[in-house]
Design an enzyme around this catalytic site. Sequence first.
Site, short mmCIF file in Angstrom:
data_model
loop_
_atom_site.label_atom_id
_atom_site.label_comp_id
_atom_site.label_asym_id
_atom_site.label_seq_id
_atom_site.Cartn_x
_atom_site.Cartn_y
_atom_site.Cartn_z
N ALA A 13 0.82 -1.22 0.00
CA ALA A 13 0.00 0.00 0.00
C ALA A 13 0.85 1.26 0.00
CB ALA A 13 -0.92 0.00 1.21
N ILE A 15 0.32 3.96 1.83
CA ILE A 15 0.53 4.47 3.19
C ILE A 15 1.73 3.79 3.84
CG2 ILE A 15 -1.11 2.85 4.24
CD1 ILE A 15 -0.45 6.49 5.35
N ALA A 16 1.93 2.50 3.54
CA ALA A 16 3.09 1.79 4.09
C ALA A 16 4.37 2.31 3.44
CB ALA A 16 2.94 0.30 3.86
N SER A 37 1.58 -9.34 -1.00
CA SER A 37 0.54 -8.75 -1.82
C SER A 37 -0.12 -9.85 -2.63
CB SER A 37 1.12 -7.69 -2.76
OG SER A 37 0.14 -7.25 -3.69
N LEU A 74 -4.32 -3.00 4.36
CA LEU A 74 -5.22 -3.56 3.35
C LEU A 74 -6.51 -2.73 3.30
CD1 LEU A 74 -4.72 -7.28 4.39
CD2 LEU A 74 -3.84 -6.20 2.29
N HIS A 79 -9.43 -5.56 7.19
CA HIS A 79 -8.67 -5.28 8.40
C HIS A 79 -8.91 -6.30 9.49
CE1 HIS A 79 -7.91 -0.72 7.49
NE2 HIS A 79 -7.32 -1.53 6.63
N LYS A 97 -6.21 2.27 10.55
CA LYS A 97 -7.56 2.65 10.92
C LYS A 97 -8.48 2.57 9.70
CE LYS A 97 -7.19 6.20 8.37
NZ LYS A 97 -8.04 6.23 7.15
N ASP A 179 -12.75 6.59 5.71
CA ASP A 179 -11.40 6.97 5.31
C ASP A 179 -10.86 8.14 6.11
OD1 ASP A 179 -9.17 6.54 3.46
OD2 ASP A 179 -9.64 8.56 2.75
#
Length: 324
Positions: A13, A15-16, A37, A74, A79, A97, A179
């Site tokens: 992802a 964000i990672a 993945s 994910l 989650h 989150k 989100d």
Amino acid sequence: MVDGLRWGVLGAAGIARTAMIPAIRRAGAGEVLAVSSASGRAPGYAADLGIARAYGSHEELLADPEVDVVYVALPNTEHARWTVAAAEAGKHVLCEKPIVLGLAELDAVEAAARRAGVQVAEAFMYRHHPQLRRVRELLDGGAIGELVTVESSFHFTLARTEPPNIRLRRDLGGGALNDIGCYPVDLLGWLTGSEPDDLGVVSHRDEPGGVATRVSVTARYGALTANLHCSFDAAFRAEARLIGSEGTIHLPDAFRADRRDAPARVVVERSEDREVLEVDGDQYGAQATWFAERVRTGTADPEHAALTRRTAATLEGIARLGDL
């Protein structure tokens, strides 16, 4: 490095890539050892980021005996499922989150963590910025008198593309509330230590049956009232305004202080007086350090867990009331 802690990342992802992996390394919170993945992106992702192991399935990563802790990045609907699976595999879990989409999922996650004896926590990075501690000090010290109402917003513009961004997919738990609206909801839970007594919800969808791309919530927590707004259609804003009987605390960098190449700002206004306090902090790095310490000591953070439950309950209530 925290006792050689070895991390695996579930999901290649953004964000990672941009936030959490650099934060783990920057904070010395362990080694990012593996990424998985299901879409085939893990090898290229791992090569780009200097990660030693790439797996074509999340099950393979969870079976790696050298991975101690996983970061779940994910889609929202995945989650709870993969947090439970990771716990059952004996891995500690820091999950993006919202960690769950309702209290039933949270019950399952907490039960799995207890059975396995692992640490599980929600990755709400803004909670770890020291500006919140400064806000609490100001409130407790009576800087703005009695807290009367809170206004909080999180907006950004999201392009409508084909295929649609996962944030616009209802089947993946998308929508503005899950989100970004979760941040103002979480902040209110932190400020009040409670769930709301009353709620009102209005929303807008781009098309019938689609996700809500604009959501506004009115809430009452005892005598405190609040207005919360989020959307994928307005210029970036991630702020909160705490209005008291004797003044106001404005947090222009409430949720994404990491976007500023400067300290977060806490603006205190009273009558003719206006003071801008600058609070330095690395919220992603602090989050990584905090969770690594939970793993190292084997001790949970009950306040963090209680806030996660309040937020999950409130989001569930908003979604039910607004048919989101």
